[in-house]
Design an enzyme around this catalytic site. Structure first.
Site, PDB file in Angstrom:
ATOM      1  N   LYS A   1      -0.931 -13.263   5.566  1.00  0.00           N
ATOM      2  CA  LYS A   1      -1.307 -13.912   4.297  1.00  0.00           C
ATOM      3  C   LYS A   1      -0.677 -15.292   4.140  1.00  0.00           C
ATOM      4  O   LYS A   1      -1.173 -16.141   3.417  1.00  0.00           O
ATOM      5  CB  LYS A   1      -0.904 -13.018   3.124  1.00  0.00           C
ATOM      6  CG  LYS A   1      -1.714 -11.725   3.080  1.00  0.00           C
ATOM      7  CD  LYS A   1      -1.689 -11.085   1.716  1.00  0.00           C
ATOM      8  CE  LYS A   1      -2.691  -9.961   1.617  1.00  0.00           C
ATOM      9  NZ  LYS A   1      -2.170  -8.643   1.677  1.00  0.00           N
TER      10      LYS A   1
ATOM     11  N   GLU B   1       3.262 -14.900  -5.093  1.00  0.00           N
ATOM     12  CA  GLU B   1       2.405 -15.951  -5.636  1.00  0.00           C
ATOM     13  C   GLU B   1       2.162 -15.699  -7.118  1.00  0.00           C
ATOM     14  O   GLU B   1       2.439 -14.623  -7.637  1.00  0.00           O
ATOM     15  CB  GLU B   1       1.084 -16.040  -4.860  1.00  0.00           C
ATOM     16  CG  GLU B   1       0.207 -14.822  -4.964  1.00  0.00           C
ATOM     17  CD  GLU B   1      -0.987 -14.855  -4.016  1.00  0.00           C
ATOM     18  OE1 GLU B   1      -0.997 -15.662  -3.072  1.00  0.00           O
ATOM     19  OE2 GLU B   1      -1.894 -14.046  -4.226  1.00  0.00           O
TER      20      GLU B   1
ATOM     21  N   ASN C   1      -4.981  -1.787  -7.708  1.00  0.00           N
ATOM     22  CA  ASN C   1      -5.460  -2.801  -6.746  1.00  0.00           C
ATOM     23  C   ASN C   1      -6.453  -2.263  -5.720  1.00  0.00           C
ATOM     24  O   ASN C   1      -6.700  -2.899  -4.709  1.00  0.00           O
ATOM     25  CB  ASN C   1      -4.287  -3.463  -5.996  1.00  0.00           C
ATOM     26  CG  ASN C   1      -3.390  -4.228  -6.945  1.00  0.00           C
ATOM     27  OD1 ASN C   1      -3.886  -4.960  -7.787  1.00  0.00           O
ATOM     28  ND2 ASN C   1      -2.097  -4.040  -6.830  1.00  0.00           N
TER      29      ASN C   1
ATOM     30  N   GLU D   1     -12.187 -13.019   0.199  1.00  0.00           N
ATOM     31  CA  GLU D   1     -11.998 -12.545  -1.172  1.00  0.00           C
ATOM     32  C   GLU D   1     -11.490 -13.681  -2.053  1.00  0.00           C
ATOM     33  O   GLU D   1     -10.603 -14.433  -1.653  1.00  0.00           O
ATOM     34  CB  GLU D   1     -10.986 -11.385  -1.196  1.00  0.00           C
ATOM     35  CG  GLU D   1     -11.433 -10.179  -0.384  1.00  0.00           C
ATOM     36  CD  GLU D   1     -10.571  -8.943  -0.625  1.00  0.00           C
ATOM     37  OE1 GLU D   1      -9.516  -9.078  -1.284  1.00  0.00           O
ATOM     38  OE2 GLU D   1     -10.949  -7.869  -0.146  1.00  0.00           O
TER      39      GLU D   1
ATOM     40  N   GLU E   1      -7.709 -13.722   0.144  1.00  0.00           N
ATOM     41  CA  GLU E   1      -7.438 -13.400   1.551  1.00  0.00           C
ATOM     42  C   GLU E   1      -8.767 -13.234   2.266  1.00  0.00           C
ATOM     43  O   GLU E   1      -9.813 -13.121   1.637  1.00  0.00           O
ATOM     44  CB  GLU E   1      -6.622 -12.104   1.665  1.00  0.00           C
ATOM     45  CG  GLU E   1      -7.325 -10.880   1.110  1.00  0.00           C
ATOM     46  CD  GLU E   1      -6.457  -9.626   1.134  1.00  0.00           C
ATOM     47  OE1 GLU E   1      -5.410  -9.657   1.795  1.00  0.00           O
ATOM     48  OE2 GLU E   1      -6.834  -8.633   0.512  1.00  0.00           O
TER      49      GLU E   1
ATOM     50  N   ASN F   1     -10.628 -10.699   4.960  1.00  0.00           N
ATOM     51  CA  ASN F   1     -10.583  -9.447   5.709  1.00  0.00           C
ATOM     52  C   ASN F   1     -11.390  -9.630   6.976  1.00  0.00           C
ATOM     53  O   ASN F   1     -12.596  -9.864   6.911  1.00  0.00           O
ATOM     54  CB  ASN F   1     -11.158  -8.301   4.877  1.00  0.00           C
ATOM     55  CG  ASN F   1     -10.244  -7.940   3.735  1.00  0.00           C
ATOM     56  OD1 ASN F   1      -9.049  -7.761   3.931  1.00  0.00           O
ATOM     57  ND2 ASN F   1     -10.779  -7.868   2.536  1.00  0.00           N
TER      58      ASN F   1
ATOM     59  N   PHE G   1      -5.716   7.323 -13.780  1.00  0.00           N
ATOM     60  CA  PHE G   1      -7.017   6.900 -13.202  1.00  0.00           C
ATOM     61  C   PHE G   1      -7.253   7.449 -11.796  1.00  0.00           C
ATOM     62  O   PHE G   1      -8.117   6.986 -11.088  1.00  0.00           O
ATOM     63  CB  PHE G   1      -7.165   5.369 -13.193  1.00  0.00           C
ATOM     64  CG  PHE G   1      -7.103   4.784 -14.567  1.00  0.00           C
ATOM     65  CD1 PHE G   1      -8.036   5.147 -15.522  1.00  0.00           C
ATOM     66  CD2 PHE G   1      -6.101   3.897 -14.916  1.00  0.00           C
ATOM     67  CE1 PHE G   1      -7.977   4.627 -16.806  1.00  0.00           C
ATOM     68  CE2 PHE G   1      -6.025   3.378 -16.199  1.00  0.00           C
ATOM     69  CZ  PHE G   1      -6.970   3.742 -17.147  1.00  0.00           C
TER      70      PHE G   1
END
Length: 644
Positions: free
Chosen positions: A93, A177, A212, A252, A265, A267, A325
């Site tokens: 990253k 970040e 996420n 993304e 990022e 993929n 969730f």
């Protein structure tokens, strides 16, 4: 395509669907991923033994591992994906952010180096300004990511993220970040060949997430206008060309409310949600990947890429959506039926009836995709498909998926990555019945009960003539739903039932095929597909209605009057005990018998399906007994720690 295939699998996956579909299959080791699906030596051995010419790495595991791609290249075996240079550049990253900046791609403000320790993490976080996102440099799939709003959370996030990153990717480097508040998660699918051609195949909207990880995805996005779409597509292609990318990949972006977009990022693999792109473009991405790997140029130009219709994908998980969730659930699928009889439905699954959902792998059951000429049609079909999906033996998240896709905010397209916590601030509680829906459910349940009573009176295949003909045509029932008890009167009227609830008459018709897992019932002209999951002799029955499972008790009026004399079972005091909320492995225990703990203090850490979860004390007290140790495997509901 006429290419023979070899499936690799771990010993617990010997009966998996992909194993049955392939021409041959070879076991690469025991269940833990590090000994099987991540075991490069064993996989290279299988490649030599079967003389395979190419390897498609799928979505997870070694699909973004540069070392694996390098080993394949040294053996002269084709890796169906980009070359090692692109995997390395985009998989890191830190490096990918610098490359994106140089390729004139918009990036998020942050720290471009590796964070050494928790103190440095706090210093950097203060410089960028809270909130910040701490994430694993080699990461993906929501693993090793934490949001911190202050110094203390930064220290804790640093510790958890580095542990998760080490266990998921074997690499504990982290970066920090700025966290963009209330963003949308929109990604662009790119496809490039080895001849310098690259295309962008429109976007996918993946904003509905928990922890996420994506839950519902769609293509196209309701939010983008053609200008923003083109700008994002062109930046994605510029980045792909900058790293000489070949194969399918995904760039993304986070998009804020003013349509500013930032590179998140890339993929360097096929995404789980690729089917929605296939539905609206008509391209088969896996076939294109194989063609590119063989060295063929792309068959399409950018102007050939359409947006035809709308596609939505729901990720169906073996999870209990009522626990934050979705906490993983394990078990055997005792009954499993995909809704393939619904038009324009595609189901990509790796399991079938009788399969085990184990603690070793991701708890995804399938990806359910529906397609329509517009969004409303695709969502209507999704609603129907979810109602017609039969999954028994494990908890599943169909109730949550169905609530999301009919929610007014989702239907309007007003979504962000915070959708779930905003819409359900106190956690997901299932569907809230309107008065009309409650009457429909009560009438349906009562009719089901009567249909069953009538069926049990019939003797099939006997010549016996009953002594007294039963001419009964009306029933007085008492139905308990939630905290309410409702008197319900049912009378038979030909093949349908007339049911009186709350002083209103409803007409209920159905074929009453009680052996079928799916029942199509029409109440006053409204068709509903329901599932009766269980029933017992004391009138308890569980019915899945509008996606949510409701517990009802149906008794005759006489039985209901007598039931008040039955003693109730006392509930367990849960504040002084800690039970495991899910199956998993104990990573660490931070208390000993005799220790004093305060409310909210961490007692132990449990890892399930590659995610670490911190278990905390519900009250302040003294530890009476500890029933687990690091390394233990625990089941859902197992006693971990007792307090005095």
């Amino acid at each position: 395509m006429g290419i023979r295939t070899v499936a690799i699998h771990s010993d617990v996956d010997a009966n998996a669907v992909h194993v049955k579909m392939a021409d041959e299959a070879v076991c690469v080791g025991p269940a833990p991923t590090s000994k099987s699906y991540l075991n490069m030596d064993a996989i290279m051995e299988v490649i030599k033994k079967t003389r395979a010419q190419a390897v498609h790495p799928g979505y997870g595991f070694l699909s973004e591992n540069k070392e694996f791609a390098r080993r394949l290249a040294s053996e002269g075996v084709t890796f169906i994906g980009p070359d090692t240079h692109a995997i390395q550049a985009m998989g890191d990253k830190i490096e990918s952010k610098l490359l994106a900046k140089n390729a004139k791609v918009n990036t998020i403000p942050g720290f471009d180096g590796v964070v050494k320790d928790a103190d440095e993490a706090v210093r950097i976080a203060r410089e960028i300004g809270y909130p910040v996102m701490i994430k694993a440099s080699a990461g993906g799939g929501g693993k090793g990511m934490r949001i911190a709003w202050d110094d203390e959370e930064t220290r804790e996030g640093f510790r958890f993220s580095s542990q998760e990153a080490a266990s998921s990717f074997g690499d504990d480097r982290l970066l920090i970040e700025k966290f963009i508040d209330n963003p949308r998660h929109i990604e662009i699918q790119v496809l490039a060949d080895k001849h310098g051609n690259a295309l962008w195949l429109n976007e996918r909207e993946c904003s509905i997430q928990r922890r996420n990880q994506k839950v519902v995805e769609e293509a196209p996005s309701t939010f983008l206008d053609p200008e923003t779409r083109r700008a994002m597509g062109e930046q994605a292609v510029a980045l792909a060309k900058a790293v000489k990318y070949s194969s399918a990949g995904t760039v993304e972006f986070l998009v804020d409310s003013s349509k500013n977009f930032y590179f998140l990022e890339m993929n360097t693999r096929l995404q789980v949600e690729h089917p929605v792109t296939e539905c609206i473009t008509g391209l088969d991405l896996v076939q294109e990947m194989i063609r590119v790997a063989k060295g063929y140029p792309l068959r399409h130009k950018q102007t050939d890429i359409p947006i035809n219709g709308w596609a939505v994908e729901c990720r169906v998980y073996a999870e209990d959506p009522y626990k934050s969730f979705g906490l993983p659930s394990i078990g055997k699928l005792s009954q499993y039926q995909e809704p393939l009889h619904v038009p324009s439905v595609r189901v990509d699954s790796g399991i079938q009836q009788g399969s085990d959902i184990s603690i070793y792998y991701d708890p995804m059951i399938s990806k359910l995709i529906t397609y329509g000429s517009n969004r409303a049609e695709a969502l209507k079909r999704m609603e129907e498909a979810l109602d017609n999906y039969v999954i028994r033996g494990v908890a599943h998240n169909i109730s949550l998926l169905r609530e999301v896709i009919v929610h007014p905010r989702f239907v309007q397209g007003d979504i962000s990555t915070k959708f779930l916590p905003e819409v359900y601030p106190d956690g997901f509680k299932g569907h809230k019945l309107t008065d009309l829906e409650r009457r429909e459910l009560l009438a349906t349940a009562a009719s089901l009960y009567v249909a069953e009573q009538l069926r049990s009176q019939r003797f099939l295949g006997t010549a016996r003539i009953p002594v007294a003909k039963s001419k009964r045509s009306s029933w007085e029932l008492s139905v308990r739903l939630g905290d309410g008890i409702y008197p319900v009167a049912v009378s038979k009227d030909g093949s349908s039932f007339s049911v009186e609830v709350d002083g209103m008459k409803l007409n209920v018709t159905s074929e009453w095929n009680l052996a079928s897992p799916l029942l199509s019932v029409t109440v006053d002209g409204t068709q509903r597909t329901i599932q009766r999951l269980s029933r017992n002799a004391s009138g308890d029955t569980n019915i899945q209605f509008l996606g949510t499972v409701y517990k009802l008790q149906i008794l005759t009026k006489v039985a209901a009057e007598l039931s008040k004399y039955m003693p109730e079972k006392a509930a367990e005091d849960t504040s002084s005990i800690l039970r495991s909320p899910m199956p998993g492995a104990v990573v660490a225990v931070s208390v000993n018998p005799g220790d004093t703990v305060s409310e909210g203090q961490e007692i132990c850490v449990i890892e399930a399906m590659k995610m670490q979860n911190s278990m905390i004390a519900a009250k302040t007290g003294k530890v009476k007994a500890v029933h687990c140790k690091a390394g233990d495997t625990v089941g859902e509901g197992d006693l971990l720690v007792e307090l005095e």
